[in-house]
Write an enzyme that holds these catalytic residues in place. Structure first.
Site, PDB file in Angstrom:
ATOM      1  N   CYS A   1      27.001  95.157  76.183  1.00  0.00           N
ATOM      2  CA  CYS A   1      26.995  93.852  75.577  1.00  0.00           C
ATOM      3  C   CYS A   1      26.281  93.136  76.255  1.00  0.00           C
ATOM      4  CB  CYS A   1      28.170  93.034  75.154  1.00  0.00           C
ATOM      5  SG  CYS A   1      29.731  93.925  76.892  1.00  0.00           S
ATOM      6  N   ASN A   2      26.144  93.691  77.787  1.00  0.00           N
ATOM      7  CA  ASN A   2      25.412  92.530  78.792  1.00  0.00           C
ATOM      8  C   ASN A   2      23.735  93.371  79.211  1.00  0.00           C
ATOM      9  OD1 ASN A   2      27.389  90.663  79.131  1.00  0.00           O
ATOM     10  ND2 ASN A   2      28.685  92.486  80.595  1.00  0.00           N
TER      11      ASN A   2
ATOM     12  N   PRO B   1      34.349  98.710  86.363  1.00  0.00           N
ATOM     13  CA  PRO B   1      34.584 100.419  86.158  1.00  0.00           C
ATOM     14  C   PRO B   1      33.739 100.959  85.384  1.00  0.00           C
ATOM     15  CG  PRO B   1      36.414  99.908  86.198  1.00  0.00           C
ATOM     16  CD  PRO B   1      35.604  98.131  86.150  1.00  0.00           C
TER      17      PRO B   1
ATOM     18  N   ALA C   1      50.795  80.429  72.610  1.00  0.00           N
ATOM     19  CA  ALA C   1      49.825  82.055  71.627  1.00  0.00           C
ATOM     20  C   ALA C   1      47.712  81.411  71.726  1.00  0.00           C
ATOM     21  CB  ALA C   1      50.193  81.918  70.160  1.00  0.00           C
ATOM     22  N   GLY C   2      47.488  80.639  72.719  1.00  0.00           N
ATOM     23  CA  GLY C   2      46.291  79.898  72.947  1.00  0.00           C
ATOM     24  C   GLY C   2      45.421  81.285  73.845  1.00  0.00           C
ATOM     25  N   GLU C   3      44.784  81.059  74.200  1.00  0.00           N
ATOM     26  CA  GLU C   3      43.745  81.501  74.815  1.00  0.00           C
ATOM     27  C   GLU C   3      43.706  82.613  75.904  1.00  0.00           C
ATOM     28  OE1 GLU C   3      38.728  81.857  76.236  1.00  0.00           O
ATOM     29  OE2 GLU C   3      39.646  79.688  75.470  1.00  0.00           O
ATOM     30  N   MET C   4      44.409  81.575  77.038  1.00  0.00           N
ATOM     31  CA  MET C   4      44.820  82.593  78.113  1.00  0.00           C
ATOM     32  C   MET C   4      45.779  83.533  78.021  1.00  0.00           C
ATOM     33  SD  MET C   4      44.548  82.753  81.720  1.00  0.00           S
ATOM     34  CE  MET C   4      43.694  81.069  82.211  1.00  0.00           C
TER      35      MET C   4
END
Length: 799
Positions: free
Chosen positions: A54-55, A119, A194-197
């Site tokens: 993906c990177n 890793p 229930a948020g992103e964090m």
């Protein structure tokens, strides 16, 4: 023909995600893309490997014309992605040897990743090498490059701190929770919000396979949607006062302007849990949990600021490790270039060999003619040897007699070199013989194949659409998969090494590859030996108690007051060792002697691998020293006994019926204040079937003393059963360590000589001051290693 390694591509630093998407190669088309690229490159670059994540998207090639090969591959990439050459060149980085080799090693070591030291890239590189191998595009140059990269990456990870520190708040939270509970698989977790964090934390904590997972949210439906992904449950925030006591780990991050968890709610929950600790992570700003909660002895509260400090320390530690990692990479690059240089000498070696063979045939023909004429055989042989050596060294003699100083110096070096090399070869030949090919035992191979088959079955069951319908079975299968995965992974690596070994053996028939093949054979045989030993270690039976808390009992024995003083020294040693390991300690019972020290001390230790590290401490501990009570300076010998008992899980391991117990209460003895002496707070519990007794009087609360005494009683009853089982196994397997014999003298502490001797493994260390101050790591690791060796030996005997 000399091949050069070329590396070029783009990553998160050089190109935006919109461009990386267009050049990405999904896993299912990598093999076809490699086949297509191989046809495009032809003989210009016969070796290629493709890495696509993906990177990053990178292409590695081995070519005899790097510039032309790079241009041709660039044309192929531009046509495939439909990106213009100029736009592509603007974002591409391009490396040739030795920079290309360094780049591959830095990628494998995680130094070129978005998250420093991550890793995952190493596994992705291994997959790229495997795909190139299957596609037939991985020749000797890239094969050796990848193997060297994997070796360098392993050394970087084992020798530096590049990957051992958390660099995200979610990962740091997991590390902190592990310090308190050890194995998180036995914990119950609650996530508030229930948020992103919270979603990020869920991913990290769920990877630990907790016993139970729940989400509390204002909108229950949203919580249920998120919980379903992790086979958890959801409930409303209004149920928190009732449900909080059910959880060991609580992570909260909401948008509430007022605290959700107050001091009173947490106190009530701890009381219901009988003061079993709760780990809190408050990631909200403003805070969800009242700061006063941190003052409770059984509540561990960490805020955003606390975690930010840990993350910054982790990031800085990884940055500090980069310079060390770069040194390791430099050595790896030099090793690869040296191998490459030795490979490039193959044509010269072949030419020299052909020349010497021609001289040999000419001298042999002349000798055969002389023998046919009837000349003396000894004279003919002498002439053969003399003529052959003279012709071989003719060029060197000419250089030695040349008036030019530089030519003369070169001739001297050329003349001395063969003799030095010959001596070195004779010495090394005496020191090390040819390494035999490691063989895995048939019984072990069958067992590994069965595990591999079972792993495939478990994965199939987990991937079934209705796998989560039975939550208990799903957890059981997930736990089984996590236990089998390391064995299957290492077995796969061993099978790959065996395939590589067969390939290296085939190279011996090729004169151009023979030297490389011999080098690879030695490396692969060493690797196979290490892999077989590691697989045997993974197959060793695991002690189910290793992750448990312990009850540590220390009692004075022979020696009177001196024995009691030594009990106090031992207690301090174990408590200091607990501090070094960041374990939690709790004094359950203590009976002090008149001159100091303890007649008996019982402590509870909780943390990561407590029983695993201290389980071999049970037995008799003897001390030789001049006591403080000795007026004439004579050395006395005294003894204490130590018992390490794994704590029973919530009394589930040992179930008592009421008619099996006799509970007596009495007033606590000794100094301790009017309250202690006037109330019947001390508790004594007797287990009638076995006669085992446990008592506690340290606390002012009768309830707390009873709870502590029950823990000690349960541990002692359970230990009796374990000791009988261990002695039976030790007798059958002849395992000397861990037999559980409390009467056995296991260790001597000789203070005048400054030494400690463990009689079970014949280990003597002259560092008594450090060990008595809690630096026991060398002792515990040696005992663990010896026990593991015994288990491996018994495994071999059974096989």
């Amino acid at each position: 023909m000399t091949f050069q390694v070329v590396a070029f591509g783009l990553n998160h630093q050089s190109a935006p995600v919109s461009l990386r998407e267009r050049l990405a190669f999904p896993a299912e088309i990598v093999s076809a893309s490699l086949s297509e690229l191989r046809q495009v490159m032809g003989r210009l670059a016969p070796e290629q490997a493709l890495v696509s994540t993906c990177n990053r998207t990178e292409l590695y090639m081995a070519s005899n014309d790097p510039g032309q090969a790079r241009q041709q591959a660039l044309n192929w990439l531009a046509a495939r992605s439909q990106v213009g050459h100029d736009d592509l060149l603007h974002h591409l980085y391009q490396h040739e040897e030795p920079a290309a080799v360094r780049h591959v090693f830095r990628v494998a070591s995680g130094l070129d990743s978005m998250v420093l030291g991550e890793p995952q890239i190493l596994g992705q590189l291994k997959e790229a090498a495997r795909q190139a191998q299957e596609a037939g595009s991985l020749g000797s140059n890239l094969h050796h490059l990848f193997q060297q990269a994997f070796s360098v990456a392993k050394e970087v990870r084992s020798s530096t701190e590049i990957g051992s520190h958390s660099v995200s708040m979610a990962a740091a939270s997991v590390k902190l929770a592990q310090r308190i509970f050890g194995d998180l698989a036995q914990t119950r977790m609650l996530f508030i919000g229930a948020g992103e964090m919270i979603q990020l934390c869920l991913a990290h904590f769920a990877a630990q396979s907790p016993q139970n997972l729940a989400i509390a949210n204002r909108t229950v439906q949203r919580g249920e949607t998120l919980a379903k992904s992790y086979c958890g449950e959801a409930f409303a925030l209004s149920d928190l006062p009732r449900r909080l006591c059910d959880f060991d780990v609580v992570v909260s991050c909401t948008a509430s302007s007022l605290p959700i968890l107050g001091l009173g709610m947490v106190e009530s929950a701890l009381k219901k849990r009988r003061y079993k600790p709760i780990f809190f992570v408050d990631l909200a700003v403003p805070r969800d949990i009242e700061p006063e909660v941190s003052k409770l002895s059984d509540a561990f509260l960490y805020s955003v600021d606390d975690l930010a400090g840990l993350v910054e320390v982790g990031v800085q530690a990884r940055r500090d490790a980069v310079s060390h990692a770069e040194v390791i990479i430099d050595h790896g690059v030099q090793r690869y270039l040296h191998w490459k240089s030795s490979r490039e000498q193959v044509p010269l070696i072949r030419t020299v060999k052909e020349h010497v063979t021609a001289l040999q045939e000419a001298e042999l023909a002349a000798a055969q003619k002389r023998l046919a004429r009837g000349d003396d055989a000894n004279e003919v042989l002498k002439a053969l040897a003399h003529g052959l050596s003279q012709k071989i060294l003719h060029g060197t003699y000419s250089a030695l007699s040349d008036p030019d100083p530089q030519t003369h110096s070169t001739g001297c070096a050329a003349c001395a070199q063969p003799f030095q090399a010959s001596r070195t070869q004779r010495v090394s030949g005496r020191r090390s013989g040819e390494r035999a090919r490691p063989m895995i035992k048939p019984s072990l191979l069958r067992k590994l194949q069965q595990i591999q088959e079972r792993f495939s079955v478990v994965e199939g069951l987990l991937s079934a659409p209705d796998s989560a319908s039975d939550l208990h079975q799903f957890r059981s299968l997930s736990k089984e998969r996590s236990d089998l995965a390391p064995v299957v992974e290492h077995f796969g690596e061993l099978q790959k090494s065996e395939r590589d070994l067969k390939e290296a053996e085939a190279w011996l028939a090729d004169p151009d590859l023979k030297e490389f093949g011999q080098e690879e054979l030695l490396r692969l045989k060493r690797l196979l030996e290490e892999q077989i030993v590691e697989l045997q270690r993974l197959l060793l039976p695991k002690d189910p108690n290793d992750g448990k808390a312990i009850i540590l009992e220390i009692r004075a024995g022979t020696g009177g007051d001196e024995s009691a003083l030594f009990s106090g020294d031992l207690l301090r040693m174990y408590l200091r060792f607990a501090e070094r390991n960041r374990w939690k300690t709790e004094m359950l019972s203590a009976s002090e002697s008149d001159l100091g020290g303890y007649k008996e001390a019982i402590v509870r230790l909780e943390g990561s691998d407590v029983y695993s590290k201290l389980k071999f401490e049970s037995g008799g501990h003897r001390v030789q020293r001049v006591p403080t009570t000795e007026a004439q300076g004579r050395i006395h010998t005294s003894a204490c006994t130590v018992a390490v008992l794994p704590e029973a899980d919530e009394l589930v391991d040992v179930v008592f019926s009421p008619d099996e117990l006799r509970i007596d209460v009495f007033r606590a003895s000794g100094a301790g204040g009017q309250h202690v002496n006037k109330t019947e707070s001390a508790v004594r519990i007797t287990h009638l079937p076995t006669g085992i007794v446990a008592e506690c009087q340290d606390d002012r609360s009768q309830h707390k003393n009873k709870d502590k005494a029950m823990k000690v009683l349960a541990a002692r009853v359970r230990d009796r059963e374990l000791s009988a089982m261990q002695q039976k196994e030790a007798s059958a397997r002849k395992l000397m360590i861990g037999s559980g014999d409390r009467s056995e003298r296991i260790r001597t502490y000789n203070f005048p000589q400054g030494r400690i001797t463990d009689h079970r493994i014949n280990l003597t260390l002259y560092k008594i001051d450090q060990i008595m101050d809690g630096d026991m790591f060398e002792l515990t690791e040696a005992l663990s290693a010896e026990h593991q060796a015994e288990l491996l030996s018994s495994l071999g005997d059974e096989s």
